[in-house]
Design an enzyme around this catalytic site. Structure first.
Site, mmCIF file in Angstrom:
data_model
loop_
_atom_site.group_PDB
_atom_site.id
_atom_site.type_symbol
_atom_site.label_atom_id
_atom_site.label_comp_id
_atom_site.label_asym_id
_atom_site.label_seq_id
_atom_site.Cartn_x
_atom_site.Cartn_y
_atom_site.Cartn_z
ATOM 1 N N ASP A 55 41.502 38.168 31.301
ATOM 2 C CA ASP A 55 41.696 37.919 32.724
ATOM 3 C C ASP A 55 42.298 36.529 32.921
ATOM 4 O OD1 ASP A 55 41.003 38.326 35.720
ATOM 5 O OD2 ASP A 55 40.072 36.406 35.202
ATOM 6 N N TYR A 106 45.153 29.214 37.570
ATOM 7 C CA TYR A 106 44.506 28.572 36.439
ATOM 8 C C TYR A 106 45.478 27.625 35.727
ATOM 9 C CZ TYR A 106 41.017 32.292 37.020
ATOM 10 O OH TYR A 106 40.062 33.147 37.527
ATOM 11 N N LYS A 112 46.028 37.824 39.142
ATOM 12 C CA LYS A 112 45.616 37.764 40.540
ATOM 13 C C LYS A 112 46.772 37.385 41.468
ATOM 14 C CE LYS A 112 41.031 36.458 38.921
ATOM 15 N NZ LYS A 112 41.370 36.114 37.520
ATOM 16 N N GLY A 163 31.399 34.807 35.331
ATOM 17 C CA GLY A 163 30.438 33.718 35.435
ATOM 18 C C GLY A 163 29.021 34.091 35.077
ATOM 19 N N PHE A 197 27.070 32.865 33.044
ATOM 20 C CA PHE A 197 26.260 31.669 32.808
ATOM 21 C C PHE A 197 26.148 30.793 34.061
ATOM 22 C CE2 PHE A 197 28.130 32.037 28.307
ATOM 23 C CZ PHE A 197 27.112 32.888 27.897
ATOM 24 N N ASN A 198 26.625 31.312 35.203
ATOM 25 C CA ASN A 198 26.579 30.559 36.465
ATOM 26 C C ASN A 198 27.168 29.157 36.313
ATOM 27 O OD1 ASN A 198 24.009 32.581 36.897
ATOM 28 N ND2 ASN A 198 25.080 32.123 38.809
ATOM 29 N N SER A 199 28.450 29.123 35.959
ATOM 30 C CA SER A 199 29.200 27.869 35.774
ATOM 31 C C SER A 199 28.664 27.026 34.624
ATOM 32 C CB SER A 199 29.220 27.029 37.059
ATOM 33 O OG SER A 199 29.862 27.718 38.100
ATOM 34 N N GLY A 200 27.955 27.663 33.699
ATOM 35 C CA GLY A 200 27.483 26.958 32.514
ATOM 36 C C GLY A 200 26.011 26.623 32.520
ATOM 37 N N LEU A 205 23.380 28.478 32.465
ATOM 38 C CA LEU A 205 22.612 29.267 31.499
ATOM 39 C C LEU A 205 23.135 29.099 30.078
ATOM 40 C CD1 LEU A 205 21.960 32.589 33.462
ATOM 41 C CD2 LEU A 205 20.630 30.464 33.416
ATOM 42 N N ALA A 206 24.050 28.163 29.898
ATOM 43 C CA ALA A 206 24.572 27.864 28.566
ATOM 44 C C ALA A 206 24.446 26.375 28.261
ATOM 45 C CB ALA A 206 26.026 28.310 28.447
#
Length: 340
Positions: A54, A59, A85, A234, A236-239, A241-242
């Site tokens: 994607d 970007y 997109k 997402g 990891f919710n913008s990181g 969860l990482a």
């Protein structure tokens, strides 16, 4: 190495690998990525059988599409699924500086929102040239909604619904130049409105159905009932969860941080990486076709592939639910991402 399984995208004839590569990070989101590293990352994903990529004109201000296109040059067109997109036109602007919109080293273009018929058609044609392909598998309307546009939302929504934006997408699909059309957004509410306004095939929903939050659960239930495919971005919710201190591309509210730490604590009890749980959880919902992850290095590709393939105990999900860390009605995974 076993291949990742693939799943059908809603009612379409497309099948996506259950783990996909989001190519925003490759364009230098927050930190720069050089050409060699970007190419090596794409190759690592290909070697892991991740066949869903994607990208978007926004970007890196066209950098992502150019890098993805260079990598895909000469590869069998039927061998991968490509999404990009529409909604922003990229106009030349030599005054663009590093850090614009979070891009570490954007190319000298300036994004201009345009959701009209002509804007969608021009954006599509520009993407074909940058990507070097004759068609796009999945074409998504990028960042429509109040979260992005605020008081200008109604202006852009009219361009999409009354100014021909959706009509352009349908024409491209009818002509076979696009195989599926949908939205790429961070808010499920606007996706719900869009599905009532146009015959869309799919929604790429970022950050709203994850291990951390399931506020979009009933929207996903409706998608499953209607045969609309959902791609979860997402995870990891913008990181957060990482292991990164970011949420929704910004700072982390205290209550959200507390919830993330509680999730990590339960995962640690079962000796499960939080990232593995985050990648597996969304796939339990029948509407979800693929989980899309931003990756900026071969090492990140390997780590994500390992987390996604990791077998996880069913007891983990029961414990998370028992401690009210997962919505009581959310489907739970039976185990790891299925392979084969």
């Amino acid at each position: 190495m076993n291949k990742f399984s693939s799943r059908p995208l809603g009612r379409t004839d497309l099948r996506l690998s259950t783990l996909g590569l989001g190519a925003a990070a490759l364009a230098g989101l927050y930190d720069p990525v050089d050409d060699a590293t970007a190419a090596a990352t794409l190759q690592a994903a290909w070697d892991q059988d991740l066949r869903f990529i994607d990208t978007a004109p926004f970007y890196g201000y066209t950098r992502s599409e150019r890098r993805v296109g260079a990598f895909l040059a000469g590869r069998r067109r039927a061998g991968y699924v490509l999404a990009t997109k529409v909604g922003r036109l990229m106009t030349p602007d030599p005054s663009v500086q590093c850090g614009s919109d979070g891009w570490a080293n954007p190319l000298p273009y300036r994004p201009v929102f345009d959701y009209s018929y002509s804007g969608v058609m021009r954006s599509f044609q520009d993407s074909l040239l940058r990507l070097g392909v004759e068609r796009i598998d999945i074409l998504l309307v990028h960042d429509i909604g109040r979260l992005t546009h605020g008081e200008l939302h109604e202006v852009h929504w009219r361009a999409l619904t009354q100014g021909g934006g959706f009509r352009a997408l349908e024409e491209l699909r009818n002509q076979g130049l696009v195989r599926a059309i949908g939205l790429g957004v961070n808010e499920w509410e606007i996706a719900e409105e869009a599905l009532a306004a146009a015959p869309l095939d799919c929604v790429l929903l970022a950050g709203r159905y994850t291990l951390l939050e399931q506020g979009a659960l009933h929207f996903l239930d409706a998608c499953a009932a209607a045969g609309v495919g959902v791609i979860v971005g997402g995870p990891f919710n913008s990181g957060l969860l990482a292991g990164q201190a970011k949420y929704n591309y910004g700072s982390v509210p205290p209550d959200v941080m507390a919830r993330a730490r509680a999730l990590a604590s339960v995962c640690a009890e079962f000796k499960v990486p939080l990232e593995a749980a985050a990648l597996n959880f969304p796939l339990a919902h029948s509407a979800v076709t693929s989980v899309l992850v931003g990756m900026r290095s071969p090492e990140q590709v390997q780590a994500n592939a390992d987390w996604a393939r990791r077998p996880l105990p069913a007891e983990l999900w029961q414990a998370l639910r028992a401690r009210h860390l997962i919505h009581p009605e959310a489907p739970l995974p039976a185990g790891s991402v299925k392979e084969g």
